[in-house]
Enzyme design. Structure first.
Site, PDB file in Angstrom:
ATOM      1  CE  LYS A  22    -114.882  57.826   7.833  1.00  0.00           C
ATOM      2  NZ  LYS A  22    -115.411  56.512   8.003  1.00  0.00           N
ATOM      3  CG  ASN A  23    -114.283  55.257   4.576  1.00  0.00           C
ATOM      4  OD1 ASN A  23    -114.241  55.330   5.811  1.00  0.00           O
ATOM      5  ND2 ASN A  23    -115.330  55.648   3.880  1.00  0.00           N
ATOM      6  NE  ARG A  92    -120.252  48.913   9.772  1.00  0.00           N
ATOM      7  CZ  ARG A  92    -121.140  48.102  10.296  1.00  0.00           C
ATOM      8  NH1 ARG A  92    -121.593  48.295  11.508  1.00  0.00           N
ATOM      9  NH2 ARG A  92    -121.600  47.097   9.614  1.00  0.00           N
ATOM     10  CB  CYS A 116    -122.548  57.039  11.413  1.00  0.00           C
ATOM     11  SG  CYS A 116    -121.230  58.228  11.680  1.00  0.00           S
ATOM     12  N   PRO A 122    -125.587  45.259   8.557  1.00  0.00           N
ATOM     13  CG  PRO A 122    -126.720  43.763   7.144  1.00  0.00           C
ATOM     14  CD  PRO A 122    -126.574  45.239   7.465  1.00  0.00           C
ATOM     15  CB  ILE A 123    -120.820  42.124   9.519  1.00  0.00           C
ATOM     16  CG1 ILE A 123    -121.140  41.334  10.792  1.00  0.00           C
ATOM     17  CG2 ILE A 123    -120.545  43.561   9.841  1.00  0.00           C
ATOM     18  CD1 ILE A 123    -119.911  41.160  11.694  1.00  0.00           C
ATOM     19  CG  ASP A 304    -119.401  57.725   2.429  1.00  0.00           C
ATOM     20  OD1 ASP A 304    -120.400  57.228   2.974  1.00  0.00           O
ATOM     21  OD2 ASP A 304    -118.305  57.141   2.350  1.00  0.00           O
ATOM     22  CB  ILE A 326    -125.781  52.822  -0.105  1.00  0.00           C
ATOM     23  CG1 ILE A 326    -125.335  53.216  -1.529  1.00  0.00           C
ATOM     24  CG2 ILE A 326    -124.784  51.848   0.548  1.00  0.00           C
ATOM     25  CD1 ILE A 326    -125.053  52.095  -2.493  1.00  0.00           C
TER      26      ILE A 326
END
Ligand code: EPU
Length: 416
Positions: A22-23, A92, A116, A122-123, A304, A326
C-alpha cells in the site's frame, strides 16, 4: 455499511499470497504524473486508498486504465487544477500530489490530506523541503497554494526521517535545476521502490534506502515500468496470525529481509519460523513467552505492526510491553481488545503493558483505524465464539481482499 463476522478458534492452513505494498503504491501513482509519457505499474493492490488516488488522477484529466493488478497511467493531457477537499481528505497519500504537481508544473493547489487519526501528523517537513527548493507557500485553514517561478536544488535536513517528506521532496526535486541532497532521509523499502520508479523514468537519484539521498535534476521523464514491492505490513499481519493459528501456513511472495524486525521478535517469543527466499512457513503453534517491543523507523520495528502484535502478546506467558515512539495516538485498539478479555494497561498513550496469557471471547467491536481494525480481525479469529467488527472501511483502505484470503486458509469469516 457492512461488518465483518468471525467465528473464532479454527486453525489455519494453506497459502496466503501477499499483495503489492500500500505505502509504495500510494506514492507511485501520484509520482506517475511526473512522467511526460505513459507508465505501467504492476502488482498494484486492490484497496480503497488506491481507488481514491485514481479518482484524483481522473479529476486531473490523466488517463488511468487497470487490468487485474496492472495500472497504466498516461499524463499527456493532465490539467493542473485544484484538488478539492472531498478528494484530498479521503487519504493521507493525497499529499504526494503536492510534490509531483509542484515538480512538474511548479504549482499545486489542494487541501490538507486525510488518513487515520493516529496522531497529529503535521506536514511541516514536506513544506520545509518545498520552500528550500524555492517554492512559496500560502496556507489558509486547510487550503494550500504552493508555487515557484523555478525550483532549484538545495540541501535539506529532515528533523525526523519522515517517509512522506522524503518521498515528497524527491518528487519535487527530480525536475529541479541542479542537485538536491536530503539528509536524515527515511530508509523504508518503499522509498527505494519510488526512487527506482523515478530512475526508470530517467531521473538521477542516488542513495535511496540510506540516510542521504542525492537528486540531480533532469528535464524530461520518459515511459517506464515498475513493480510494486510486496507489502511488508500485510505480510507481517498474516505472519502474526500464522504464529497464533497456523498449521503449515505459508506466507508467500514476500521479501523476508523487510520484516526481520518482526521475525526476530517472534523467534524470541518462541515461534518456529521456516524462512525461505520469498516465503515464510509456520508449521505449528507453540507456547510463547512475553517480549518487549519498541517502534522505530526502518529497519526498526514498524509502528504499523505495533497494533497487530498486540493480539499475539495477549497469548504470551508473562508481562510484555510495547512502546510507541512514532505516533501520539496509536493504542486505540486496546480498549476493544480488552473488551474481548485481554488484560492490557496503557500509560500516557506511549506504553502498553500486556498481562498474558488471557483467553479472548467473541464480542461486538469496532475498527478504530486501519491497523487497529486488522488487529481486531486477528483477535476475532483467535477468540472463542462470534466476533463482529464494524467501521471496516478503515480495514479496506489497506488490505487487499482480506476476507477471501482468510477464507481460503480455512477462516470462518464473512462480510455481513
Ligand atoms: N512528522 C512531522 N512532520 C512532518 C512529517 C512527519 O512531525 O512533516 C512526524 C509524524 O507526525 C510522525 C512521524 O513524523 O509522528 C513519522 O511520520 P512519517 O512522515 O514518516 O509518516 P507518514 O509519511 O505520514 C507513512 C505511512 C504510515 C506509516 C509511516 C511510518 C503512508 C501513506 N503512510 O506515513 O502508514 O505509519 O509512514 O512508517 O505511506 C499505515 O499504513 O497504517 C500507515 C499509517
Amino acid at each position: 455499511m457492512s461488518k465483518i463476522k468471525i467465528e473464532g478458534g479454527h486453525l489455519l492452513s494453506g497459502n496466503i499470497t501477499i499483495s503489492g505494498a500500500k505505502n509504495s503504491a500510494v506514492a507511485l501513482i501520484p509520482a506517475a504524473i511526473l512522467c511526460d509519457e505513459q507508465v505501467t505499474i504492476a502488482n498494484v493492490p486492490n484497496i480503497s486508498d488506491v481507488q481514491a488516488l485514481e479518482e484524483i488522477l481522473t479529476h486531473l484529466n490523466a488517463k488511468v486504465t487497470r487490468q487485474d493488478n496492472i495500472v497504466k497511467i498516461d499524463s499527456h493531457n493532465v490539467i493542473n487544477k485544484k484538488i478539492p477537499e472531498n478528494l484530498s481528505k479521503k487519504l493521507r497519500a493525497s499529499y504526494y500530489f503536492m510534490g509531483a504537481l509542484l515538480g512538474k508544473y511548479k504549482k499545486i493547489e489542494m487541501y490538507f490530506p486525510g488518513g487515520c487519526s493516529i496522531g497529529k501528523r503535521p506536514i511541516n517537513l514536506h513544506l520545509k523541503g518545498f520552500k528550500a527548493l524555492g517554492a512559496k507557500i500560502l496556507e489558509k485553514d486547510n487550503y494550500f497554494l504552493i508555487e515557484a517561478d523555478e525550483l532549484k536544488g538545495n540541501k535539506i535536513y529532515l528533523d525526523i526521517p519522515s517517509v512522506g517528506a522524503t518521498i515528497n521532496i524527491m518528487l519535487a526535486a527530480v525536475k529541479a535545476q541542479g542537485k538536491t541532497v536530503i539528509k536524515n532521509a527515511a530508509k523504508e523499502p518503499e522509498i527505494v521502490n519510488i526512487a527506482t520508479f523515478l530512475n526508470n523514468m530517467g531521473a538521477k537519484i542516488k542513495g535511496a534506502g540510506t540516510g542521504t539521498i542525492t537528486i540531480e535534476g533532469v528535464d524530461y521523464l520518459h515511459s517506464c515500468f515498475i513493480e510494486v514491492i510486496p507489502d511488508r505490513i500485510e505480510a507481517g499481519t498474516y505472519l502474526i496470525l500464522a504464529s497464533l493459528l497456523g498449521k503449515n501456513l505459508k506466507i508467500s511472495k514476500i521479501i523476508p529481509s523487510h520484516i526481520e524486525s518482526l521475525t526476530s521478535k517472534l523467534i524470541e517469543a518462541g515461534v518456529q519460523l521456516q524462512i525461505n527466499d520469498d516465503n515464510i512457513v509456520v508449521k505449528e503453534v507453540k507456547e510463547y513467552k512475553a517480549i518487549n517491543i519498541k517502534t522505530q523507523e526502518y529497519p526498526g520495528f514498524p509502528t504499523d505492526l505495533q497494533q497487530l502484535i498486540i493480539p499475539f502478546l495477549t497469548q504470551c506467558e508473562g508481562i510484555s510491553t510495547v512502546i510507541e515512539t512514532i505516533y501520539e495516538n496509536r493504542f486505540q485498539n486496546i480498549k476493544e481488545t480488552n473488551k474481548m478479555g485481554a488484560n492490557i494497561e496503557v500509560k500516557d498513550n506511549k506504553k502498553a503493558i500486556i498481562n498474558g496469557k488471557t483467553k479472548l471471547y467473541g464480542k461486538e467491536v469496532s475498527a478504530t483505524d486501519l491497523r487497529g481494525g486488522a488487529s481486531m480481525i486477528i483477535c476475532g479469529l483467535l477468540a472463542e465464539g462470534i466476533t463482529t467488527i464494524d467501521e471496516i472501511h478503515y480495514i479496506l483502505r489497506g488490505y487487499d481482499d482480506i476476507v477471501t484470503k482468510l477464507q481460503n486458509i480455512g477462516a470462518k469469516i464473512e462480510l455481513i
